[in-house]
Write an enzyme that holds these catalytic residues in place. Structure first.
Site, short mmCIF file in Angstrom:
data_model
loop_
_atom_site.label_atom_id
_atom_site.label_comp_id
_atom_site.label_asym_id
_atom_site.label_seq_id
_atom_site.Cartn_x
_atom_site.Cartn_y
_atom_site.Cartn_z
CG ASP A 76 -0.23 0.02 2.54
OD1 ASP A 76 0.80 -0.67 2.67
OD2 ASP A 76 -0.69 0.71 3.47
CG ASP A 104 6.99 4.05 2.24
OD1 ASP A 104 7.04 2.83 2.43
OD2 ASP A 104 6.72 4.87 3.12
CD GLU A 137 4.15 -0.05 6.76
OE1 GLU A 137 5.12 0.09 7.54
OE2 GLU A 137 3.74 0.87 6.01
CG ASP A 161 8.85 0.06 4.80
OD1 ASP A 161 8.83 0.97 3.96
OD2 ASP A 161 7.96 -0.11 5.65
CG HIS A 346 4.72 9.06 4.12
ND1 HIS A 346 4.34 8.68 5.40
CD2 HIS A 346 4.96 7.90 3.45
CE1 HIS A 346 4.36 7.35 5.50
NE2 HIS A 346 4.74 6.86 4.31
#
Length: 374
Positions: A76, A104, A137, A161, A346
């Site tokens: 995700d 990510d 996640e 990650d 993000h």
């Protein structure tokens, strides 16, 4: 001609997969793993996560008699992650600035699956390998939490990650999520404000007093969401506040959480009157436990050796965020976090260097080969 890992990464990020809406990417990854001759299963984690797809679990039997090693990545992305349009310029892949890029964690997935493809096709001796692609996640490690960890047979594992490929994260904090509902008393703000108790003001006083931000080198806290009020002419009687506390030290985490609650209690006490008083509802949930793995442990040393073999300089670090590695470690299987090249994640400025994708793929191949020698 671009390396396959780059082309594959560009294909993956073009598939929308915001948390909870991962059907398309899970279907693609399931097909790609099956194309390698790998046994793949999808679980029913979506029943509990509220999403539309489950975790993928794959097994590569290998031809060496030893325990498997585990590789983990998540499918995700955060929002906004729909309609990603990548731009490749000067050796770097960007989004067009209207969405995140999705490195990510699709960089980790792309590096892993292309590494597996190349090493399987080479015909060389392979150790047994387990692959876990988790869902949801980014919204609380939900896929990993609801995966049946008893199925894992690996000696240890690697979560793909974190940032630069040279990074090896050997520790991460625990996190308490905190939800506070401040309750006041509703009244007309223009006619009889003195008969009301403003829940926003109660919350503001509590938050002002709270220990927030960087508490010490291993402890942080934050208030991130506030919701309350109906109209400007109504004294609000309810405000919901959500935050978190993190620490590598359990005692510090508990003390910080207690200190935050004390600030709430003190603020509420300031708003007690003959006609009534403020109150609050308090909920705390341990989202994940901390972990710390010694650098001398095999899971770390094998990764260090693999990097040295391909000319990389490993950087051992302690992380500040939670990941699937927290959940896997808590189940008793040692797991560290490896970098994939993701940068400015993000955000709308997210990017990844093509060189990092290439390094990530080569590192994973070197890691598998190093483990095969044990």
């Amino acid at each position: 001609m671009q390396d396959e890992v780059v082309n594959y990464f560009l294909e993956l990020i073009s598939i929308d997969s915001e948390s909870g809406d991962e059907r398309a990417i899970i279907d693609r990854l399931k097909a790609d793993l099956k194309a390698l001759g790998v046994k793949v299963e999808e679980d029913d984690a979506y029943v509990l996560t509220g999403g539309n797809a489950g975790n993928l679990y794959a097994q590569i039997p290998g031809n060496l008699n030893k325990k498997p090693i585990l590789f983990c990545a998540h499918s995700d992305t955060v929002k906004p992650g729909k309609g990603i349009k990548p731009i490749v310029k000067d050796g770097i892949i960007y989004s067009d600035g209207t969405t995140i890029l999705g490195s990510d964690d699709k960089s980790g997935i792309a590096e892993l699956i292309t590494a597996l493809k190349e090493i399987i096709e080479s015909g060389e001796k392979l150790p047994p390998i387990e692959v876990l692609i988790t869902v949801s996640e980014e919204v609380g490690l939900l896929g990993a939490k609801h995966f049946d960890k008893s199925r894992l047979e690996s000696a240890w594992g690697y979560a793909l990650d974190t940032h630069q490929v040279e990074e090896l994260v050997i520790g991460a904090p625990a996190q308490n999520s905190i939800q506070i509902t401040f309750l006041g008393k509703e009244s007309h703000a223009g006619v009889e404000p003195e008969k009301g108790i403003n829940a926003i003001r109660v919350a503001a006083e509590a938050i002002t007093a709270m220990p927030l931000g960087r508490i010490d080198h291993e402890t942080t806290s934050n208030i991130g969401l506030i919701n309350g009020g109906v109209a400007t002419n109504i004294v609000p009687n309810k405000v919901e506040v959500k935050g978190e506390a993190r620490s590598h030290n359990h005692s510090k985490l508990e003390q910080l959480t207690s200190d935050i609650r004390h600030c709430v209690e003190q603020a509420v006490q300031h708003f007690q009157y003959d006609f009534g008083g403020a109150s609050f509802d308090w909920k705390v949930n341990l989202e994940y436990e901390a972990f710390h793995i010694q650098e001398s442990e095999p899971v770390v040393q094998i990764a260090i050796d693999a990097m040295h073999r391909i000319g990389l300089t490993p950087k051992i670090t302690i992380g500040g965020g939670g990941s699937d590695a927290n959940i896997i470690n808590a189940s008793g299987l040692p797991m560290i976090i490896c970098g994939t090249g993701m940068n400015k994640v993000h955000t709308l400025n997210e990017e990844i260097e093509i060189e990092q994708l290439l390094k990530g793929k080569e590192f994973l191949k070197a890691l598998i080969r190093r483990y095969a020698e044990l």
